[in-house]
Design an enzyme around this catalytic site. Structure first.
Site, mmCIF file in Angstrom:
data_model
loop_
_atom_site.group_PDB
_atom_site.id
_atom_site.type_symbol
_atom_site.label_atom_id
_atom_site.label_comp_id
_atom_site.label_asym_id
_atom_site.label_seq_id
_atom_site.Cartn_x
_atom_site.Cartn_y
_atom_site.Cartn_z
ATOM 1 N N LYS A 14 16.319 2.081 -19.155
ATOM 2 C CA LYS A 14 15.355 1.068 -18.579
ATOM 3 C C LYS A 14 14.995 1.585 -17.031
ATOM 4 O O LYS A 14 14.001 1.398 -16.711
ATOM 5 C CB LYS A 14 15.761 -0.207 -18.582
ATOM 6 C CG LYS A 14 16.124 -0.809 -19.992
ATOM 7 C CD LYS A 14 16.401 -2.157 -19.922
ATOM 8 C CE LYS A 14 17.944 -2.462 -19.218
ATOM 9 N NZ LYS A 14 19.127 -2.182 -20.166
ATOM 10 N N ARG A 145 29.666 -5.413 -22.905
ATOM 11 C CA ARG A 145 28.302 -5.162 -22.597
ATOM 12 C C ARG A 145 27.430 -5.165 -23.948
ATOM 13 O O ARG A 145 26.378 -6.015 -24.099
ATOM 14 C CB ARG A 145 27.852 -4.358 -21.535
ATOM 15 C CG ARG A 145 28.200 -4.946 -20.307
ATOM 16 C CD ARG A 145 28.665 -3.989 -19.161
ATOM 17 N NE ARG A 145 27.307 -3.038 -18.870
ATOM 18 C CZ ARG A 145 27.389 -1.802 -18.587
ATOM 19 N NH1 ARG A 145 28.726 -1.033 -18.505
ATOM 20 N NH2 ARG A 145 26.251 -1.290 -18.433
#
Ligand code: ADP
Length: 192
Positions: A14, A145
């Site tokens: 990203k 995560r």
């Protein structure tokens, strides 16, 4: 106004792709992860709070991160648009973003889901941890995560599909090809 949500698991690229898009479209980049790391570095109260969550691989509470996002957005002047990187990460955050933009007579133009297989994500994040020393890029925290991503963040895929804003991007392969696919998706959504 061009408001892009760049979405994907940790390590999906990203940040890298956001930088390329910012350059091409002249829009602003809001990375909530970068905002929080800057607060940690500056030793603020917010930074101290954030560090506790980040080191555990957990998300910050929605109300807190939504406030941070709103004030970051308010800080932008004469913006042509924004790429939102790392936000929203929960349905509550997506609802909040929709409201926040609507109050400004705006909306999300497109949501780009950078999809990368899990074994590749692990490899990338472990390598990033070795190179950059990012404290949350160690194997144990990475696994947490990824679990948090699947349970709290991945439901946004259906949410954005319902909004008619979802676009799938294959995040595995040449950086340049991925950027091209992203630009095509943005141009298509913008001209709709
Ligand atoms: P990643 O590479 O895992 O996508 P980021 O740099 O985007 O990392 O975010 C790092 C950490 O910052 C997250 O694991 C989380 O603890 C916190 N964080 C960032 N954005 C958000 C958000 N939108 N909501 C809650 N926590 C967030």
């Amino acid at each position: 106004m061009l408001n892009i949500v760049i979405f994907g698991a940790p390590g999906s690229g990203k940040g890298t792709q956001s930088e390329r898009i910012v350059e091409k479209y002249g829009i602003n980049h809001i990375s909530t992860g970068d905002v929080l790391r800057a607060e940690i570095k500056a030793g603020t109260e917010l930074g101290k709070t954030a560090k506790g969550y980040i080191d555990q691989g957990q998300l910050l509470p929605d109300e807190l991160i939504i406030d941070i996002l709103a004030s970051t957005l308010d800080g932008l002047k004469d913006s042509k648009g924004v790429i939102f990187d790392g936000f929203p990460r929960t349905i509550a955050q997506a609802d909040a973003l929709k409201k926040m933009l609507a109050e400004r007579k705006q909306a999300v133009t497109v949501m780009l889901d950078l999809e990368v297989p899990e074994d590749e994500l692990m490899k990338r994040l472990i390598l990033r941890g070795q190179q950059s020393g990012r404290a949350d890029d160690n194997e144990e925290t990475i696994r947490k995560r990824l679990t948090v991503y699947h349970s709290q963040t991945a439901p946004l895929i259906d949410w954005y599909k319902q909004e008619g804003l979802y676009t799938h991007i294959n995040g595995l392969g040449e950086l340049e090809r991925i950027t091209e696919d992203i630009c095509k998706a943005i141009d298509q959504a913008y001209n709709k």
